[in-house]
Design an enzyme around this catalytic site. Structure first.
Site, PDB file in Angstrom:
ATOM      1  N   GLU A   1      38.977  36.487  35.987  1.00 15.61           N
ATOM      2  CA  GLU A   1      37.859  36.990  35.540  1.00 15.61           C
ATOM      3  C   GLU A   1      37.968  37.651  34.109  1.00 15.61           C
ATOM      4  O   GLU A   1      39.032  37.851  33.858  1.00 15.61           O
ATOM      5  CB  GLU A   1      37.159  38.272  36.460  1.00 15.61           C
ATOM      6  CG  GLU A   1      38.064  39.239  36.894  1.00 15.61           C
ATOM      7  CD  GLU A   1      37.680  39.822  38.413  1.00 15.61           C
ATOM      8  OE1 GLU A   1      37.190  39.231  39.074  1.00 15.61           O
ATOM      9  OE2 GLU A   1      38.132  41.174  38.394  1.00 15.61           O
TER      10      GLU A   1
ATOM     11  N   HIS B   1      34.681  45.632  39.541  1.00 12.38           N
ATOM     12  CA  HIS B   1      36.056  45.860  39.337  1.00 12.38           C
ATOM     13  C   HIS B   1      36.537  46.632  38.040  1.00 12.38           C
ATOM     14  O   HIS B   1      35.957  46.438  36.946  1.00 12.38           O
ATOM     15  CB  HIS B   1      36.840  44.493  39.080  1.00 12.38           C
ATOM     16  CG  HIS B   1      37.112  43.506  40.426  1.00 12.38           C
ATOM     17  ND1 HIS B   1      37.152  42.463  40.457  1.00 12.38           N
ATOM     18  CD2 HIS B   1      36.699  44.070  41.680  1.00 12.38           C
ATOM     19  CE1 HIS B   1      37.165  41.991  41.670  1.00 12.38           C
ATOM     20  NE2 HIS B   1      36.839  42.833  42.417  1.00 12.38           N
TER      21      HIS B   1
END
Lengths: 307, 393
Positions: free
Chosen positions: A220, A258
């Site tokens: 990511e 996150h």
């Protein structure tokens, strides 16, 4: 074979008497995993019971290791106490500590990472779904499930999956299993900016594992761990690798769930990472629905059989 | 969590980091009293919003500059009145801008030279890093790109903390000497203590300045904190300014939802941060535009789904909703029941595509199909994304 864990691995659960830890300890026992001990300070001598299972609880990791021979711990304790729990597992000389806990202060992890450098214990996580090495039973039972991933979506086989994100890992595993392609091990390394095991660490293990024929690398935005892994793959890994990067639409400077998923500069955007993947011979999945198919394309191009 | 410049400077002073004298005012009624606390003009008048680029920003009524140099206190009062209650648009605020609700008056400093100083996490080494440059008061990204040799980095070993030899090294590289060097060393040491002890995620001082008399001062201050560590810093939590946050994001956090508003018109509701990000991506891939990031976490209870729908529907741009749930452990039927109840409760009129996968998915899909509601089912993420893009177009 598999990496890091096998169906014979004996695991202990730190925080087994909590709701979260207890629920997942039961699911692991149902999956056939060797959950041999629980650790909750002050509750030593009690048992964690589930069906026919009666798992002894110890006051310390050292006690649990001495009594049961556990070599791996999974940490479910709440964030303020999680760093301490990880260090206790390291101090007890475990092979592997898997920290599931979400929300550990970054400073705590900076210190933990410094302390464990050079020690024999490997840390996976924190803020991760854990690992699964599928077994040969129904719905892949009989395997080793450490953490919170759904075991039944797996199938024993030859693909390694590594990801920061839990649900994206499940998505990839599910796509593979639906196409009758099994996995050696799936590893969730966690979404925090400071974590124990990196993408590259796991890629190296998959590369060395003769049973792993292909790899799905899911990353990511934020940081450069995926880029580091991709460059190493280009230089050292002959196996087919498919990659996906989440966060192409994330605005710069906003943390996407996150703690680690935040675009800081021009080099940690999804576009930049995808460009490096392509340059390093990694077959890029255009969408998350394309992860398994991307690996199939990569395997075909290299003449590798995945199943 | 972010704080304002005036709060950051108060924190700096607590740790012994020198800053120009300043007074914040939260109402025009306080302006004169605040100015009276400063020595004679000139004064710098600074809009307090959680976004950079204030100096080059423009207010929505056309007034230019969120940071103004005032030769007299009368001018300062005039600038403050123009800023207060006005909406400032900068490169970082988006087109909507931010309403100025606090004005900070600081004593103008005599600047000899401007520098850049920041402390943050170096992800590659998992250690704190000090980033400094002799080129301050400008965009550091531009300096890093054009003249990387003018940027210095000091990585700190957390086992020992910032060592004196590292400070000496940094000061030499920045070209400080004599009294300036002594003052800079003290400032850097204090700033690192502030970073470490408050669990800051990042401290940025741009510019750090020297004055003709050898002083070294933090002329600006941008500080953010690690939200995971706030539980042990009630004094930091007290600095939170809810006016600076999106009300929808505040509401979401009450239900343990992670929500971030974006500019598009397809809302999404997903479990898991990685899946939520990639759901946004796949909407865009098929020609749509995501209205938000929304992670309901691992559980996705009915209450959470209801709250999530209400938050999503609070965005007037939303023209359709995509729900993407991978029910690994959770029973998909429980999730489907929650979605149906939530849709009924909020009286949803917009197109809704639901992609469910995982545990007991057949029962979940049956629940959706038999609900009497017009819920479109998507088989894969790609299928679901294509369907919602088409429905909204």
């Amino acid at each position: 074979m598999s990496i890091l864990i096998t169906p014979e691995t004996k695991i202990l659960v730190q925080g087994i008497t909590g709701d979260f830890g207890g629920r997942h300890a039961k699911l692991s026992l149902d999956y056939g995993t060797q959950v041999v001990a629980g650790v909750t300070p002050g509750k030593g001598g009690l048992f964690f019971e589930h069906g026919a299972h009666k798992v002894p609880i110890f006051n310390s990791v050292a006690d649990a290791v001495a009594a049961t021979g556990a070599t791996v711990s999974v940490v479910f304790v709440p964030p303020p106490f999680a760093a301490d729990a990880i260090l206790e597992g390291v101090d007890a000389g475990l092979d592997l500590v898997v920290a599931i806990t979400e929300g550990i202060p970054i400073k705590d992890m900076i210190r933990v990472k410094r302390v464990i450098a050079g020690k024999k214990t490997r840390l996976v996580g924190p803020n991760c779904p854990g690992l699964v090495t599928p077994g040969t039973g129904k719905d892949s039972s009989g395997g080793c499930r450490i953490g919170i991933a759904p075991g039944y979506i797996h199938k024993k086989g030859h693909v390694g999956v590594v990801s920061r994100s839990g649900t994206l890992t499940y998505e990839a595993v599910f796509q593979l299993t639906s196409r009758n392609i099994g996995q050696t091990t799936s590893v969730g390394i966690g979404g925090d900016p400071v974590n124990g095991t990196s993408h590259l660490d796991v890629i190296k293990l998959f590369n060395e594992d003769p049973d792993t024929h292909g790899i799905i690398l899911i990353g990511e935005i934020g940081g450069n761990a995926e880029v580091e892994a991709a460059r190493w793959i280009k230089a050292n890994c002959q196996k087919p690798v498919a990659g996906f990067i989440a966060g192409a639409t994330a605005p710069a400077g906003r943390r996407m769930g996150h703690a680690g998923a935040i675009v800081g500069g021009a080099e940690d955007t999804a576009a930049a990472k995808i460009a490096v993947f392509q340059e390093c011979g990694i077959e890029v999945a255009a969408t998350p629905s394309d992860m398994a198919d991307a690996l199939i394309r990569a395997a075909k191009a290299k003449g590798v059989t995945l199943s | 969590m972010n704080i304002h410049e005036y709060q950051a400077k108060a924190l700096f002073e607590k740790f012994g980091v020198p800053v120009p004298k300043g007074v914040a005012a939260k109402s025009p009624l306080e302006f004169e009293a605040a100015l009276a606390q400063l020595p004679d003009a000139p004064v710098v008048v600074k809009s307090q919003i959680h976004a950079g680029g204030r100096g080059k920003g423009t207010f929505t009524d056309g007034f230019k500059g969120g940071v103004k140099f005032a030769k007299t206190k009368t001018d300062a009062l005039d600038y403050a009145n123009k800023m207060f209650g006005n909406t400032l648009v900068t490169a970082q605020t988006g087109a909507a801008g931010r309403k100025v609700q606090t004005v900070y008056f600081t004593q103008a400093s005599d600047i000899k030279k401007e520098y850049y100083l920041a402390i943050l996490l170096d992800r590659a080494s998992s250690r704190p890093v000090i980033v400094a440059s002799t080129e301050g008061g400008v965009e550091i990204e531009k300096v890093a790109h054009d003249t990387p040799e003018k940027i210095f980095k000091i990585v700190i070993d957390p086992a020992y903390g910032l060592a004196d030899f590292q400070i000496r090294d940094l000061i030499a590289r920045l070209g400080f000497a004599g009294n300036e060097a002594k003052n800079a060393a003290k400032l850097i040491r204090s700033l690192y203590a502030c970073y470490w002890e408050t669990d800051a995620a990042m401290i940025e001082v741009n510019p750090l300045i020297t004055t003709p008399t050898g002083e070294v001062l933090a002329l600006d201050a941008k500080v953010s904190f690690d939200s995971n560590a706030l539980y042990r810093h009630p004094e930091i939590i007290a600095l939170r300014d809810l006016n600076e946050e999106d009300p929808k994001e505040i509401e979401a956090s009450k239900y343990a939802l992670s929500y971030i508003a974006l500019d598009g018109n397809i809302a999404c509701l997903v479990n898991g941060a990685g899946l939520a990000m990639s759901t946004m991506d796949i909407i865009q891939h098929f020609g749509g535009s995501p209205a938000n990031f929304l992670d309901v976490g691992g559980g996705a209870s009915k209450d959470q789904v209801v709250a999530a729908f209400k938050i999503i529907l609070g965005d007037p741009n939303v023209k359709g909703i995509l729900v993407n749930i991978f029910g690994g452990i959770m029973d998909c039927n429980v999730i489907a029941t929650g979605i149906v109840e939530a849709v009924k409760e909020v009286g949803l009129k917009l197109p809704l595509v639901v992609r469910l996968e995982g545990n007991n998915v057949a029962a979940g899909k049956a629940t959706l199909a038999n609900s009497g509601l017009t819920i479109v089912s998507g088989d894969t993420m790609a299928d679901a994304a294509q369907k919602i893009v088409k429905l909204v177009a």
